[in-house]
Design a protein around this motif. Structure first.
Motif, short mmCIF file in Angstrom:
data_model
loop_
_atom_site.label_atom_id
_atom_site.label_comp_id
_atom_site.label_asym_id
_atom_site.label_seq_id
_atom_site.Cartn_x
_atom_site.Cartn_y
_atom_site.Cartn_z
N GLY A 138 51.65 37.71 26.61
CA GLY A 138 50.84 37.37 25.67
C GLY A 138 49.58 36.97 26.06
O GLY A 138 48.75 37.90 26.49
N ASN A 139 49.07 35.83 25.82
CA ASN A 139 47.50 35.41 26.00
C ASN A 139 47.31 34.74 27.13
O ASN A 139 46.46 33.99 27.52
N ALA A 140 48.24 34.83 28.11
CA ALA A 140 48.33 33.98 29.34
C ALA A 140 46.79 34.54 30.13
O ALA A 140 46.40 35.45 30.07
N ARG A 141 46.48 33.33 30.93
CA ARG A 141 45.03 33.42 31.48
C ARG A 141 45.48 33.43 33.21
O ARG A 141 46.10 32.36 33.57
N PRO A 212 41.75 36.69 27.49
CA PRO A 212 41.20 37.39 26.28
C PRO A 212 39.85 37.36 26.10
O PRO A 212 39.07 38.39 25.57
N ASP A 213 39.23 36.36 26.87
CA ASP A 213 37.75 36.35 26.79
C ASP A 213 36.91 36.61 27.96
O ASP A 213 35.89 36.45 28.39
N ALA A 214 37.63 37.46 28.85
CA ALA A 214 37.20 37.77 30.35
C ALA A 214 35.78 38.38 30.15
O ALA A 214 34.85 38.10 30.99
N GLY A 237 39.87 42.83 28.66
CA GLY A 237 40.42 41.52 28.81
C GLY A 237 40.70 41.29 30.34
O GLY A 237 41.32 40.36 30.55
N MET A 238 39.73 41.89 31.45
CA MET A 238 39.94 41.71 32.66
C MET A 238 38.45 41.77 33.29
O MET A 238 37.65 42.23 32.50
N MET A 239 38.10 41.08 34.14
CA MET A 239 37.09 40.88 35.00
C MET A 239 37.29 41.04 36.23
O MET A 239 38.06 40.22 36.88
N VAL A 240 36.64 41.95 37.17
CA VAL A 240 37.05 41.76 38.74
C VAL A 240 35.39 41.74 39.39
O VAL A 240 34.55 42.67 39.04
N VAL A 241 35.57 40.99 40.38
CA VAL A 241 34.26 40.55 41.15
C VAL A 241 34.72 41.11 42.60
O VAL A 241 35.70 40.70 43.19
N ARG A 242 33.65 41.72 43.17
CA ARG A 242 34.14 42.19 44.62
C ARG A 242 32.87 41.67 45.50
O ARG A 242 31.78 41.70 44.92
N LEU A 262 34.48 29.68 36.50
CA LEU A 262 35.49 30.28 35.95
C LEU A 262 36.64 29.56 35.68
O LEU A 262 37.53 29.66 34.71
N SER A 263 36.75 28.50 36.52
CA SER A 263 38.08 27.66 36.45
C SER A 263 37.89 26.53 35.52
O SER A 263 38.90 25.83 34.95
#
Length: 273
Positions: A138-141, A212-214, A237-242, A262-263
């Motif tokens: 579902g809407n898990a983060r 959902p708000d990524a 719905g995802m964000m990736v940082v390298r 972010l936390s």
């Protein structure tokens, strides 16, 4: 578990932790805990309003070829927790085989999991195979980081040769939404020296925020990263940082500036011990 080298049996370390959390009267509490071998888990007291913290401890003091460590986390619906490690994990020189780390998380609807292990330090001639698998409902983060540091520059350590395999698989409602893999075989220093791979980096990290708000966080994250050697992308719905860095201390400075934003709060206390 034992391995044999030149006719001699070598003891190998194995450890496993399985932990589950559930809601109770508006708070997240421990539901189940299983510990085996060299893997332990502790639940230190946290400040009011902060999510429960779970600290994974490897009593083996590090890993080498043939060692095995497994961590499984299950979050019931509408729970929140941060999982971290007591210290940086160390992967030492291996005679043969690799150290294997298997991490699996299951996050229920409306639940929040912060997967925040400290860095993994890989030494010369070490072997590491690590996997991270997440199943979100579902809407898990999920906020997750995995990082690797090649040796300790403050001690003059150089990692010329290593075998590193790092795999991510993230599912939401049973559908694979992100897959990623890193593989370095043999000359680690030479591989990361190339501009197209690491540009001379000796430390690297991947941060994933699946929520959902990524996508709405991308400008804030870029501001936190400042002039760090890093890139960020957000979609569906995802964000990736390298992040790459010439040494571990600089990588940590970047991480500790980014993750609290972010936390929604301070990093677990073990990050500052």
């Amino acid at each position: 578990m034992q391995q044999t080298v030149s006719g001699q049996a070598l003891e190998r370390a194995t450890g496993a932790v399985r932990v589950a959390f559930k809601p109770r009267h508006g708070r997240t509490v421990l539901d189940q805990l299983y510990q085996e071998g060299t893997a332990k888990l502790r639940l230190p007291n946290t400040a009011p309003g902060r999510p429960i913290e779970a600290v994974v401890i490897n009593t083996g003091g590090g890993m080498t070829g043939g060692d095995r460590l497994t961590v499984e986390v299950t979050m019931a619906a509408h729970t929140a927790a941060a999982v971290t490690t007591q210290a940086c994990e160390k992967v030492y020189r291996a005679l043969h085989d690799v150290a294997r780390v298997t991490n699996r998380v299951m996050v229920g609807p409306g639940a929040h999991l912060h997967w925040l292990p400290q860095e993994t330090i890989v030494f010369d001639h070490a072997g590491l195979s690590r996997s991270f698998t997440a199943n979100l409902a579902g809407n898990a983060r999920l906020l997750a980081i995995e990082s690797i540091v090649l040796g300790r520059t403050a001690r003059g350590e150089t990692v010329r040769t290593a075998t590193i395999r790092d795999s991510w698989r993230v599912h939401r409602d049973g559908k694979l939404i992100w897959a990623d893999a890193l593989r370095i075989d043999g000359s680690a220093a030479l591989t990361l020296q190339n501009t197209a791979t690491g540009g001379g980096a000796r430390a690297l990290a991947t941060v994933l925020y699946a929520a959902p708000d990524a996508e709405s966080w991308i400008d804030d994250v870029r501001a936190c990263l400042g002039n760090a050697d890093a890139g960020v992308s957000a979609w569906n719905g995802m964000m990736v940082v390298r992040i790459v860095s010439p040494e571990g201390a600089a990588l940590r400075r970047t991480i500790t500036a980014l993750l609290p934003s972010l936390s929604g709060g301070a990093l677990p206390r073990t990050w500052w011990c």
